[in-house]
Each structure stands twice: as C-alpha cells, then as structure tokens.
Design an enzyme around this catalytic site. Structure first.
Site: not given
Length: 226
Positions: A63, A169, A199
């Site tokens: 991320s 995502d 995500h």
C-alpha cells in the site's frame, strides 16, 4: 504478513517512518532511506553478521509502503555506491498506493468501495503531499512526468521488480499502468494481478497471504541464485 517472514529465507527489517499530515512527503522517503544507512552503519552487528547477506537485499512495501519502496528504490538506484556493502537486487511493490488527477476506470467503478473509497484516497493525498501541489505530483502519480532516462540505472543494475494487485482494489489501474510502463522501458518486471479481492486483501485471508509469500519467495530466490 507473518507468512512472508516465515516463508522467505531473509532477515526482515520493518521501518517506522514519520506520518502525515504533521510530516508530509518526502519525510517518509527520507526516513526509509535513512534506515538503509542504519543497516550499513550496523553491518558488523553480531546478529546481522550471522544471519543477513547484505549483498542480496530487496525493498518491499504494501500500500503506502509500496509507494515508498518505489520512490526510495529510484533514489537508491542513483547512488548505489553510497550504500555499499548493502546491495539492492529488486523491488517488491505490493498493491502500491498511487493516484492522479484524472480518474481511472477502476477508481470510478469502485468509488464507493468500503475499504478504500475514492473520497478517502483524495483526502489522504491532500494530507500527505507537499503543500501547494496537486495529485499529478510525482509522489502521487509517477506516470505524470516520466523522464526519458528514469529507469536506465534500474535496468543497468539488473533489478527485478514485482507489482501485485487485485481487480477489487480501486487502485489497480494505476498499479497495472506502472507495471506496463516499466515493461515498456525494458525493466525486468513481473505483474501479478488477480480477480476479486480488495486493498489489503491478504491481511484477512491467510491462504492469500501464503500465496503472496510464495510469489515473493520465487522472486527472491530467482534473483539470488542467478
């Protein structure tokens, strides 16, 4: 992710970095680059000497960490001699967090995603980017201002790069865009993208976390044995 630590034959150094909005970018990049210098300064530490091979290192991030690994990686590639005996062999960008002004198809399709809605991404960039810049700043959108020679040093070093993502995502289009651009520029890059998910999907699914660990392990071993 625990499976990564247990599956991959490596010493894992997890870096804590300053957070926005008190510390806007590039503070996080600077902190992570400083962590590499810490490793060098402590390379004769008994534990590191016994268990770590500094000639076969990787930068990995998930991320926001994927964003950091990308930008720190480019900086490292430009000053490799400064970091010896630490030698980076590749980057592992797991669901890297990027953005931009123009909306992608996946951002529009998943704008109201429960995990990372589009309004949240906009807010996070507003809090994280240097004051006065927009989402097409290179920290957010690495595709906005690509220099002709931007990846030449990465190629000459023979780095291998892994980019991963899920089509659930909203950031996946930007992850795929990065993968395709690296491939177009002749970088040794692998894209691993799967259907479904979201995500941070592996955080709640041990099976998927194990699969990710195996992919990373294969990359690490293919690099260190070549």
């Amino acid at each position: 992710y625990t499976p990564i630590v247990t599956e991959i034959p490596a010493v894992v150094v997890s870096v804590e970095y300053r957070l926005a909005p008190e510390h806007r970018l590039p503070a996080a990049y600077e902190d992570c680059f400083e962590a590499l210098h810490w490793i060098i300064k402590n390379s004769n530490d008994e534990w590191l000497e016994k268990h770590a091979d500094l000639s076969k290192a990787f930068l990995m991030g998930s991320s926001a960490g994927g964003n950091i690994a990308y930008h720190v990686g480019l900086h490292v590639a430009a000053c490799v001699d400064e970091l010896l005996p630490l030698q980076i062999k590749g980057l592992i960008l797991h669901q890297p967090y990027f953005g931009g002004i123009e909306r992608t198809e996946s951002e529009l399709r998943l704008a109201k995603d429960r995990v990372v809605p589009l309004t949240l991404t906009d807010l996070l960039w507003d809090l994280s980017l240097p004051i006065g810049v927009d989402r097409d700043h290179e920290y957010c959108n690495p595709m906005a201002k690509i220099k002709p020679d931007q990846f030449d040093q990465v190629k000459s070093l023979g780095w291998k790069i892994l980019v991963t993502g899920f089509d659930g995502d909203l950031l996946i289009d930007r992850q795929i865009e990065l993968w395709k651009k690296l491939e177009e520029k002749g970088v040794s890059v692998t894209g691993k993208f799967a259907e479904g998910g979201c995500h941070g999907y592996e955080l709640g699914d041990p099976t998927k976390a194990k699969e990710l660990a195996i992919v990373i392990k294969d990359l690490v071993e293919s690099t260190t044995t070549s």
